[in-house]
Structures are given as C-alpha cells and as structure tokens.
Design an enzyme around this catalytic site. Structure first.
Site, PDB file in Angstrom:
ATOM      1  N   LYS A   6      25.276  78.556  47.725  1.00  0.00           N
ATOM      2  CA  LYS A   6      24.290  78.028  46.927  1.00  0.00           C
ATOM      3  C   LYS A   6      23.044  79.085  46.955  1.00  0.00           C
ATOM      4  O   LYS A   6      23.251  80.453  46.453  1.00  0.00           O
ATOM      5  CB  LYS A   6      23.904  76.593  47.129  1.00  0.00           C
ATOM      6  CG  LYS A   6      25.210  75.951  47.460  1.00  0.00           C
ATOM      7  CD  LYS A   6      26.010  75.757  46.449  1.00  0.00           C
ATOM      8  CE  LYS A   6      27.185  74.624  46.361  1.00  0.00           C
ATOM      9  NZ  LYS A   6      28.149  74.850  47.508  1.00  0.00           N
ATOM     10  N   ASP A  63      21.294  69.273  56.493  1.00  0.00           N
ATOM     11  CA  ASP A  63      21.710  70.037  55.493  1.00  0.00           C
ATOM     12  C   ASP A  63      20.695  70.389  54.444  1.00  0.00           C
ATOM     13  O   ASP A  63      20.338  69.490  53.777  1.00  0.00           O
ATOM     14  CB  ASP A  63      22.796  69.093  54.631  1.00  0.00           C
ATOM     15  CG  ASP A  63      23.466  69.978  53.707  1.00  0.00           C
ATOM     16  OD1 ASP A  63      23.171  70.996  53.307  1.00  0.00           O
ATOM     17  OD2 ASP A  63      24.633  69.768  53.416  1.00  0.00           O
ATOM     18  N   ARG A 100      36.970  88.532  64.354  1.00  0.00           N
ATOM     19  CA  ARG A 100      36.925  87.002  64.368  1.00  0.00           C
ATOM     20  C   ARG A 100      35.737  86.686  65.073  1.00  0.00           C
ATOM     21  O   ARG A 100      34.883  85.671  64.985  1.00  0.00           O
ATOM     22  CB  ARG A 100      38.369  86.365  64.705  1.00  0.00           C
ATOM     23  CG  ARG A 100      38.223  84.824  65.053  1.00  0.00           C
ATOM     24  CD  ARG A 100      39.568  84.146  64.833  1.00  0.00           C
ATOM     25  NE  ARG A 100      40.671  84.816  65.521  1.00  0.00           N
ATOM     26  CZ  ARG A 100      40.930  84.869  66.910  1.00  0.00           C
ATOM     27  NH1 ARG A 100      40.034  84.275  67.404  1.00  0.00           N
ATOM     28  NH2 ARG A 100      41.764  85.489  67.175  1.00  0.00           N
ATOM     29  N   TYR A 154      26.900  65.234  49.758  1.00  0.00           N
ATOM     30  CA  TYR A 154      27.900  66.018  49.189  1.00  0.00           C
ATOM     31  C   TYR A 154      29.280  65.092  49.536  1.00  0.00           C
ATOM     32  O   TYR A 154      29.619  64.955  50.382  1.00  0.00           O
ATOM     33  CB  TYR A 154      27.828  67.408  49.677  1.00  0.00           C
ATOM     34  CG  TYR A 154      29.025  68.164  49.063  1.00  0.00           C
ATOM     35  CD1 TYR A 154      29.317  68.414  47.831  1.00  0.00           C
ATOM     36  CD2 TYR A 154      29.932  68.774  49.870  1.00  0.00           C
ATOM     37  CE1 TYR A 154      30.318  69.025  47.379  1.00  0.00           C
ATOM     38  CE2 TYR A 154      30.972  69.827  49.541  1.00  0.00           C
ATOM     39  CZ  TYR A 154      31.146  69.533  48.107  1.00  0.00           C
ATOM     40  OH  TYR A 154      32.215  70.316  47.711  1.00  0.00           O
TER      41      TYR A 154
HETATM   42  O1  P1T Z   1      30.946  74.613  49.025  1.00  0.00           O
HETATM   43  P1  P1T Z   1      30.836  74.968  50.566  1.00  0.00           P
HETATM   44  O2  P1T Z   1      30.178  76.225  50.776  1.00  0.00           O
HETATM   45  O3  P1T Z   1      31.901  74.602  51.624  1.00  0.00           O
HETATM   46  O4  P1T Z   1      29.370  74.150  50.833  1.00  0.00           O
HETATM   47  C1  P1T Z   1      29.608  72.535  50.939  1.00  0.00           C
HETATM   48  C2  P1T Z   1      28.253  71.912  50.601  1.00  0.00           C
HETATM   49  C3  P1T Z   1      27.458  71.551  51.653  1.00  0.00           C
HETATM   50  N1  P1T Z   1      26.383  70.648  51.783  1.00  0.00           N
HETATM   51  C4  P1T Z   1      25.831  70.551  50.591  1.00  0.00           C
HETATM   52  C5  P1T Z   1      24.592  69.692  50.284  1.00  0.00           C
HETATM   53  C6  P1T Z   1      26.585  70.840  49.254  1.00  0.00           C
HETATM   54  O5  P1T Z   1      26.137  70.821  48.032  1.00  0.00           O
HETATM   55  C7  P1T Z   1      27.909  71.486  49.385  1.00  0.00           C
HETATM   56  C8  P1T Z   1      28.733  71.947  48.415  1.00  0.00           C
HETATM   57  N2  P1T Z   1      28.077  71.318  47.043  1.00  0.00           N
HETATM   58  C9  P1T Z   1      28.909  71.731  45.990  1.00  0.00           C
HETATM   59  C10 P1T Z   1      30.074  72.599  45.589  1.00  0.00           C
HETATM   60  C11 P1T Z   1      28.291  71.011  44.832  1.00  0.00           C
HETATM   61  O6  P1T Z   1      28.403  71.286  43.719  1.00  0.00           O
HETATM   62  O7  P1T Z   1      27.516  69.929  45.090  1.00  0.00           O
END
Ligand code: P1T
Length: 388
Positions: A202, A177, A52, A104
């Site tokens: 992503k 972000d 952890r 988001y």
């Molecule tokens: O899904 P996760 O890994 O927890 O990430 C969240 C997140 C944070 N910031 C941005 C700009 C994002 O686009 C996302 C996640 N977005 C999607 C799942 C989407 O389809 O836009």
C-alpha cells in the site's frame, strides 16, 4: 547513530538503511538478484549465505523501514498477510487473541479459517469500546491484542495508548496494523505497541506495482521469532520487490501529504453532497474518532468510506462504474485513486451476517484517494453521483 539515522522523517525516508554501493558507488541500492553467496571456506562469507535468510536489497529495506517506524528491527515478508501469519505463528494452540471486529477481510480469513483450526482462539470486538475489550480479555490466556486503526473499511479509530495500557495490565502484547495510516502519520511503537505490521503493498510501496509486508519491533525476542518464522516458512520478498518498496519509501512523506490534502477536500465535498449519507473520514469533526485521530495521528490519511442516501446496492454499483479517474479495483495507497465495494471485494470473506452486525452495509463504497489534482477527483465523483 549517524546523523542520517537521527534526521527528520523525510530525510530518513530517503537515506535510512542505505549507503552508496561499496563496489561501484551506485546511489541506488542494487537489486541483488541472487539466491546464494560464495563462501571462501565453510561458514566464511560476507554476511549473507542464502537469500531465504538474508539478501542485501532486503536488508537495506529493513533498515529503512525500521527507521521510519522508530523500531530497532524490521523483518520484511512477501505480503502483508505473510507478516501477520508470522506474528501469529509466535503463539501456541490455546492462546487467545482479542482483535477488532472491523478489519481487512484477508486478516479475518487468516484468523478464522487458518489459525482457528490450529487452536488459536479469537474474540472479535469493537475496539473503540474499551469496556467490550475489557470483557473479552481472558486473563492468562489472552496473549495478543490485534489492533487495526483506522479500521478497514469502516474507518473506526482505536485508541492505541488506552488499549496498550489495558493490555499491559495483563502482560498482553499489542500488534498494530498501521497500513492505513503509514508511519508518516502514526507511530504505534512510540505509543507502547510491541509490533507494527504493514501491507507494504500500500502506502510504503505507493505505486501499486508490488506485494509486500513488514513487521517492525524493538522487542528482541519477537525479532528473533520473526526471523525464525521467515527462515523456516520462507515467505520472503524478492530483491526486485524489495528494491521497488525502497524506491517507494523515498517519497512516502511527500505522497502522504498530498493523499491527506486530497482526501480532506474529497471528504468535505462528499459531506456536503445531497445524495451522500454517511462519510467515514477521521478528519471530519463529526467523525466519532476525530479526537482520537488528532491525538495519535499527525493527519487523517487518504482513505474514505461513504454510503448513499438511497442505501441500495445497485445505486452504489452505478457510482462505482461511472468514475473515470477513480478506478474500480481492490487495494489502496497507490498514487492513483481507487474506488471499491468492500462487501463483494475486499471483505467478501467476512460472512454477510457478520458484515451486517458490524455495520458494513452492502451499499458502502470505499475510496483510496490518490495524489492526482484535487479538482479532477471531485469532478469525477460529482459526475458519478449524478447517476443515482
Ligand atoms: O495484500 P497484502 O499485502 O497481503 O496485505 C494485507 C492487508 C493487511 N492489512 C490491511 C489493513 C490491509 O488493508 C491489507 C490488504 N488490503 C487490501 C488489499 C484492501 O484492498 O483492503
């Protein structure tokens, strides 16, 4: 700094944070699938005590991502939202955050439904409007500026340097972000930001086969706090996901080049199409953020949103259900092209009236342009548009 660490982006993408495995010479960092580590006496170990807290596969990934963002430190999390959660836990009840009103949906939900009840206060403003940002700042109380750029899904461009200047004047920390741009296209720390957040799910991972997050910073206090949050709240990525992200970043520069090329061609095609109204792509000279994009990004990325001349939800659904290569799915940044409907999918947690207010129409379609052949992607969209 070794030459590997000071090398160009593509070289660091492949090598930074990694050395051949000292015990076997394995070129790829092993998946250290272990929860704990033998100690020869209490407190005497080889650098890891419990997974952890730290894990060697994750540590290699953190070294790699810190290098790509030009940061002193990177802390990896189980998801992008877990990284955002850890940053906000560094604030205290009563603290105020100024953020974009287009962001988001999951970030919006975390801010509104998790942290507001715990006493954090948010102002959601159009951050392309510096006067609006200025007005939202509460001197003394505002502790963090949360920037998304390009924004998800309206593809707005926030001027990082200008916002950093404004934040610094009041001692406000700035988090960006950087998920849509990736470190290959945009380096917020070099523009003065304190923290960079990625959904590693992503472009960093790049193959739609993992969920992950990372926060990069060169601020030692933030770094210590993030490590504390990770250890205390425990949203750690597993060794397998860390390995997959590390494998993904080795081709980040190559994939991003192709994402940008393909998106440029798709945006030009849509822009010329008689059934398409607005094309939101920062690479188009008509985009209101084009000049800012040229200033702070090295290219314009793989994300495009567009609306139809016939601005009706059922028409958008016709398009989204008639593509063959673009798959109807949430998420973005993978090698395969995706199409989605923000209003009912990724941004459904934003109330309808709020979506309308910021211009997120029910007919808006979002594309994550993959790295397939450009002409196949265009033919696919052309075919789907014949259904409206
Ligand atoms: O899904 P996760 O890994 O927890 O990430 C969240 C997140 C944070 N910031 C941005 C700009 C994002 O686009 C996302 C996640 N977005 C999607 C799942 C989407 O389809 O836009």
């Amino acid at each position: 700094m070794s030459s590997r660490e000071s090398a160009g982006f593509g070289t660091r993408a492949i090598h930074a944070g990694q050395v051949p495995d000292p015990s076997t010479g394995a070129i790829m960092t092993p998946i250290y699938q272990t929860s704990t580590y033998a100690q020869s006496a209490p407190g005497q170990h080889k650098g890891h005590e419990y997974s952890r807290v730290t894990n060697p596969t994750r540590a290699a990934l953190e070294g790699n991502l810190a290098s790509l963002e030009g940061a002193e430190h990177a802390v990896c999390f189980a998801s992008g939202v877990a990284g955002i959660d850890a940053i906000l836990k560094g604030l205290r009840p009563g603290d105020h955050i100024v953020t974009t009103d287009d962001l988001y949906g999951g970030t919006f939900r975390l801010f509104r439904q998790v942290f507001e009840p715990f006493g954090l206060r948010f102002s959601f403003v159009d951050m392309t409007d510096l006067a609006a940002v200025d007005e939202a700042i509460q001197p003394g109380a505002t502790k963090l500026m949360w920037i998304e750029t390009p924004t998800n899904p309206l593809m707005r461009l926030c001027d990082i340097e200008a916002l950093v200047d404004r934040a610094n004047a009041d001692g406000i920390d700035v988090a960006v972000d950087n998920t849509f741009a990736s470190p290959y296209l945009q380096q917020p720390l070099a523009l003065g930001a304190d923290l960079v957040l990625h959904s590693a799910t992503k472009y960093l991972g790049g193959h739609s086969d993992l969920i992950g997050g990372v926060v990069c910073t060169s601020d030692d206090d933030w770094h210590e706090n993030l490590r504390f949050q990770l250890k205390s709240s425990g949203a750690v990525p597993g060794p397998m996901d860390s390995f997959l992200t590390l494998r993904g970043t080795k081709t980040l520069h190559l994939r991003m080049q192709r994402h940008c090329e393909n998106a440029r061609a798709v945006a030009a095609f849509l822009d010329d199409h008689p059934k398409v109204a607005d094309v939101l792509y920062p690479g188009l000279p008509s985009h209101p953020g084009h000049e800012i994009a040229k200033k702070q990004m090295s290219d314009f990325g793989g994300m495009i949103s567009f609306s139809l001349v016939d601005d009706a939800l059922d028409k958008a659904v016709e398009v989204m259900t008639h593509t063959n290569i673009f798959t109807l799915a949430e998420s973005l940044g993978g090698v395969e092209s995706l199409i989605e409907h923000p209003a009912s999918m990724t941004h459904a947690s934003i109330p309808a009236e709020e979506r309308q207010r910021i211009g997120l129409h029910d007919s808006l379609i979002r594309l994550s342009v993959g790295v397939e052949e450009e002409e196949d992607l265009i033919a696919d969209l052309d075919g789907a548009l014949q259904h409206v």
